[in-house]
Enzyme design. Structure first.
Site, short mmCIF file in Angstrom:
data_model
loop_
_atom_site.label_atom_id
_atom_site.label_comp_id
_atom_site.label_asym_id
_atom_site.label_seq_id
_atom_site.Cartn_x
_atom_site.Cartn_y
_atom_site.Cartn_z
N GLU A 1 -40.08 -19.82 -6.37
CA GLU A 1 -40.38 -19.21 -7.65
C GLU A 1 -41.53 -19.95 -8.62
O GLU A 1 -40.96 -20.71 -9.51
CB GLU A 1 -39.11 -19.13 -8.64
N GLU B 1 -33.26 -13.29 -3.67
CA GLU B 1 -31.78 -13.64 -4.03
C GLU B 1 -31.42 -12.71 -5.06
O GLU B 1 -32.13 -12.07 -6.00
CB GLU B 1 -32.00 -14.81 -5.21
C1 GAL Z 1 -33.44 -18.83 -9.02
C2 GAL Z 1 -33.73 -20.00 -8.14
C3 GAL Z 1 -32.45 -20.21 -7.35
C4 GAL Z 1 -31.35 -20.63 -8.33
C5 GAL Z 1 -31.21 -19.31 -9.05
C6 GAL Z 1 -29.62 -19.37 -9.88
O1 GAL Z 1 -34.45 -18.77 -10.21
O2 GAL Z 1 -34.92 -19.46 -7.18
O3 GAL Z 1 -33.05 -21.60 -6.65
O4 GAL Z 1 -31.68 -21.69 -9.04
O5 GAL Z 1 -32.27 -18.98 -9.66
O6 GAL Z 1 -30.12 -20.39 -10.96
#
Ligand code: GAL
Length: 652
Positions: free
Chosen positions: A141, A305
Site C-alpha cells: 500500500e 486483502e
Molecule cells: C491494510 C494493510 C494491512 C493491514 C490492514 C488492516 O491497509 O495493508 O497490512 O494493516 O490494512 O489495518
C-alpha cells in the site's frame, strides 16, 4: 482462481504452523500472501540474509496444495536501516516521521532505494526456482498513512531535476506557473521550493496556499517517485522470474496516479474493508472502488486483502453479519475480482492490529466466519468460468482523473465541495439504476454515454477526442467547474465552460458558490442544489431545467446540446440523490442504455448472458422478473427470491 488468506507465520510459534496450514486447506484456501513486513527477519543485520523461516512456511503450505504470493518487505524498514542511514520522510513542517510503525521511508532517499534494491535482489534470487511462489507483491500500500508526499532535501533535489527535464528552462517554468504573481520568479531550478508550510494558511487546516502550478507539479512528482520506486523493484524481480507482479492498491485512494502505478504491474490487486473503525461504506461506494481498480488497467484484478472480521486499530467497526462476508466476496467478483485473499488468517495477539480481526479469532478456533468463507470457496470453484477472464457489459463510462482530483483539492471551489464526492454522486445514481458503468479514462468510443463531471484540467489533445466522440453519436455529460484549466493548472482565458463551450453550446454568465442556501431546480426533473449554481446562457443548447429561486430564478440550470450525431448534457449545479437518479434516466434514454429498476439495496450486474444479483439488505427480497434461467449457485431454475445478504448468478 486464487482463494486465500494473508498469513504471517512470523507471528506464530513454529509448532503451530502445520495445524494452521491444515485448517487453511479445510477452509478451501489455495493461496497465501506472506512476507510483506518481515524485513528484519530476512535481514537481521545489514547484509546477513536468512530466508529459512519463509522457506519452511512455503514448504508446509505447499504440501497442502497452498501456493504463495510473496511480498517484498520494504514497507517496514528494520531499526539498523533507520539508525545507520537517512531514510525518513519529512512532513510539511520539516519534522521527521520517526521510525516505529511502517511506511515512514522517503521514495527518493538514495539509502532507502539502495537497501531496498539489495533485499529485493536477494529475495528474488533465492526464490527464482521455487515453483510454489506463484506471484510477487511489491511492498505494501504505497501512500498508506498519508505517506505519498515528503518534504525532505533529497525530494527537493529530485524535484528540481524532474522540473528541469519537463520545463527545459527556468524562464519557461516561471512563465507557465505565472511566478510573477507575488514576486515568486526563480532564477534556477535549484531554487524551486517544495510546497511546505508557509506564511499563507489555506482554508482547509492542512493546506497552505502555494502557486497552483507548483502544487500540482509536486503532486505529480510525488506520485511519479513511487511509480519509479516500484519499477526499480519490478525490474529486479523480472531479471530472475516470469512470475506475475502486483502491488496492493487502495481503491478510492487518490494521492498516487493509479494509471501510472499499474502500468508496470502484471495485474492490479487491492485491499477492501467495507466496514471498519473509520465507518461503514455504502454498497455503491464499495462497488465504485472495485470499478476504479478494474478501470486502471481495464482488466480484472485480485482482492489481496478482503475484510474477514470486525476491524479496527483501537476502536472497532461492526461485526460482519451472517452472510455478509460471502456477499462482499460476490460483490468484489461481480465488479471484476478474479481472486480473493482475506486479511488475515488468524487475529494477531500483539502489535498495532490486535483488534483487526481475521478469519479466525485470537484463539485460532474456527467459527462462523471461517465456515462462511469455506462454503464461499467451494461455491466459487464451480463458477470459475463466469469469473476468470469474464467481463461485464459496460454501457457507460465515468471518467476518473488524478490530475483533476489534485487540481480540485488544491482549489476546492466550495467549502462542501469535493471532486471525488461529485464523481461518486454520478456513479451512485447509475448504480442505483443498475447501469453497467466502468470507471476509467480514454477509449470513449466503447461506451454509449461518457460522464465527465467537473473535468477542469483538460489536456489539449483531449478536446478533439471528445468532439469526435460526440460528433459520431456519443452522449457526453459535463458539469460545473469543467474545462477552465490547462495542464499547468492555469485558468484559461475563456468564459466557463472554457474548452467545452462549443460542445455544450452554452456560456456560463455567472455562478453562485452556495453557503447555507438550497436552490430549487425545476423542469424535466425537480431537485435541490446545495453547493454550486452556474447561471447558464444557452447558445445552441436547449434548457432542461431552470432554477426556481434566488436572483437567477428562471435561468437555465441543466441543458442539452445537439452536436454532430451526439448530445452533450451540461449540469450547472450539484443535485440531490433523487434528482440525480432522474437525470441519469434522461441520459440513459438518450443514449439507449437499459435501466434496471430493482428493489432498494439490490444490485444487478450483467455479464454476457449471465445476470449477477446481490442483495445488500438484511432481509430476503423478491426479485422476480429481474433474471430468468438457471441459478448457478442454487443449482436449479432461479426462484426469483434472494435471501438476506443473498447472491445468485443466473444464466440463460
Ligand atoms: C491494510 C494493510 C494491512 C493491514 C490492514 C488492516 O491497509 O495493508 O497490512 O494493516 O490494512 O489495518
Amino acid at each position: 482462481m486464487y482463494f486465500g488468506v494473508d498469513y504471517y507465520p512470523e507471528h506464530w510459534p513454529r509448532d503451530e504452523w502445520e495445524a494452521q496450514a491444515d485448517l487453511m486447506k479445510e477452509g478451501n484456501f489455495n493461496i497465501v500472501r506472506m512476507g510483506e513486513f518481515a524485513w528484519k527477519i530476512f535481514e537481521k543485520q545489514e547484509g546477513k540474509f536468512d530466508f529459512s523461516l519463509l522457506d519452511d512456511a512455503i514448504e508446509i503450505l505447499a504440501k497442502r496444495g497452498i501456493k504463495t504470493i510473496l511480498g517484498t518487505p520494504t514497507a517496514a524498514p528494520p531499526k539498523w536501516l533507520n539508525d545507520n542511514y537517512d531514510i525518513l520522510q519529512r512532513d510539511k513542517y520539516g519534522r521527521k516521521k520517526e521510525w516505529g510503525s511502517r511506511r515512514e521511508c522517503c521514495a527518493n532517499s538514495t539509502d532507502y532505494i539502495e537497501k531496498s534494491r539489495i533485499i529485493v535482489d536477494e529475495m528474488a534470487k533465492h526464490y527464482k526456482d521455487n515453483s510454489n511462489v506463484v506471484a510477487w507483491q511489491i511492498d505494501n500500500e504505497f501512500g498508506c498513512h498519508g505517506s505519498t508526499r515528503c518534504y525532505c532535501e533529497q525530494c527537493r533535489r529530485e524535484f528540481a531535476s524532474w522540473l528541469k527535464e519537463k520545463y527545459g528552462t527556468i524562464e519557461n517554468l516561471n512563465a507557465k506557473w505565472g511566478s510573477v504573481f507575488w514576486s515568486l520568479d526563480y532564477d534556477s531550478f535549484d531554487e524551486v521550493i517544495l510546497p511546505a508550510y508557509n506564511a499563507c494558511e489555506g482554508t482547509f487546516g492542512d493546506l497552505w496556499s502555494h502557486n497552483p502550478g507548483l502544487d500540482l507539479e509536486y503532486h505529480r512528482f510525488s506520485s511519479d517517485s513511487w511509480v519509479k520506486y516500484q519499477k526499480m523493484q519490478i525490474d529486479i524481480i523480472k531479471k530472475y522470474t516470469d512470475a506475475p507482479v502486483t502491488h496492493n492498491l487502495m481503491g478510492h485512494f487518490s494521492d498516487i496516479d493509479y494509471y501510472d502505478l499499474s502500468k508496470d504491474l502484471d495485474f492490479v490487486s487491492w485491499d477492501n474493508y467495507p466496514d471498519n473503525q473509520w465507518g461503514g461504506s455504502d454498497y455503491e461506494y464499495v462497488s465504485m472502488a472495485h470499478e476504479i481498480m478494474r478501470g486502471v488497467k481495464d482488466k480484472n484484478f485480485v482482492v489481496m486483502e478482503e475484510q474477514s472480521g470486525p476491524a479496527g486499530w483501537d476502536v472497532l467497526g461492526r461485526t460482519p453479519k451472517p452472510g455478509q462476508l460471502r456477499l462482499w466476496t460476490y460483490q468484489s467478483i461481480a465488479h471484476g475480482a478474479e481472486g480473493m485473499v482475506y486479511f488475515r488468517f488468524r487475529t494477531a495477539l500483539f502489535g498495532m492490529e490486535q483488534y483487526w480481526y481475521g478469519v479466525l479469532d485470537h484463539d485460532g478456533v474456527p467459527r462462523r466466519r471461517f465456515y462462511e468463507l469455506q462454503q464461499t470457496g467451494k461455491e466459487l470453484q464451480a463458477l470459475e468460468q463466469y469469473i476468470v477472464g469474464a467481463k461485464n457489459n459496460y454501457d457507460a463510462l465515468l471518467v476518473k482523473s488524478y490530475d483533476n482530483t489534485w487540481g480540485h483539492d488544491i482549489k476546492r471551489h466550495n467549502h462542501k465541495y469535493n471532486y471525488e464526492g461529485h464523481l461518486y454522486s454520478y456513479y451512485k445514481a447509475n448504480r442505483r439504476h443498475n447501469v453497467g458503468m466502468a470507471v476509467s479514462r480514454g477509449d470513449y468510443e466503447k461506451y454509449k454515454a461518457v460522464y465527465m463531471p467537473a473535468y477542469n484540467i483538460v489536456e489539449d489533445d483531449e478536446i478533439a477526442k471528445l468532439e469526435k466522440y460526440v460528433e459520431n453519436g456519443g452522449v457526453l455529460v459535463l458539469t460545473f467547474r469543467s474545462g477552465t484549466r490547462d495542464t499547468f493548472n492555469r485558468v484559461r482565458s475563456l468564459a466557463v465552460p472554457g474548452v467545452f463551450a462549443k460542445l455544450a453550446g452554452i456560456e456560463v454568465e455567472e455562478f453562485d458558490s452556495l453557503r447555507d442556501t438550497e436552490v430549487a431546480v425545476t423542469g424535466s426533473f425537480e431537485g435541490k442544489a446545495r453547493l454550486w449554481c452556474d447561471i447558464i446562457n444557452p447558445v445552441t443548447a436547449k434548457t432542461i431545467c431552470t432554477y426556481d429561486s434566488e436572483y437567477y430564478k428562471g435561468k437555465a440550470a441543466v441543458t442539452v446540446n445537439s452536436y454532430g450525431k451526439g448530445k452533450v448534457f451540461y449540469v450547472g449545479c450539484d443535485l440531490d440523490d433523487a434528482a440525480m437518479e432522474k437525470f441519469v434516466e434522461l441520459v440513459s434514454k438518450e443514449a439507449g442504455i437499459e435501466i434496471i429498476n430493482a428493489p432498494t439495496g439490490v444490485e444487478v450486474i450483467k455479464r454476457g448472458d449471465c445476470t449477477i444479483l446481490l442483495n445488500h439488505n438484511a432481509e430476503a427480497v423478491d426479485v422476480k422478473g429481474l433474471a430468468e434461467g438457471k441459478a448457478l449457485i442454487g443449482g436449479s431454475d432461479f426462484t426469483g427470491k434472494l435471501e438476506a445478504f443473498g447472491v445468485e448468478f443466473v444464466a440463460k
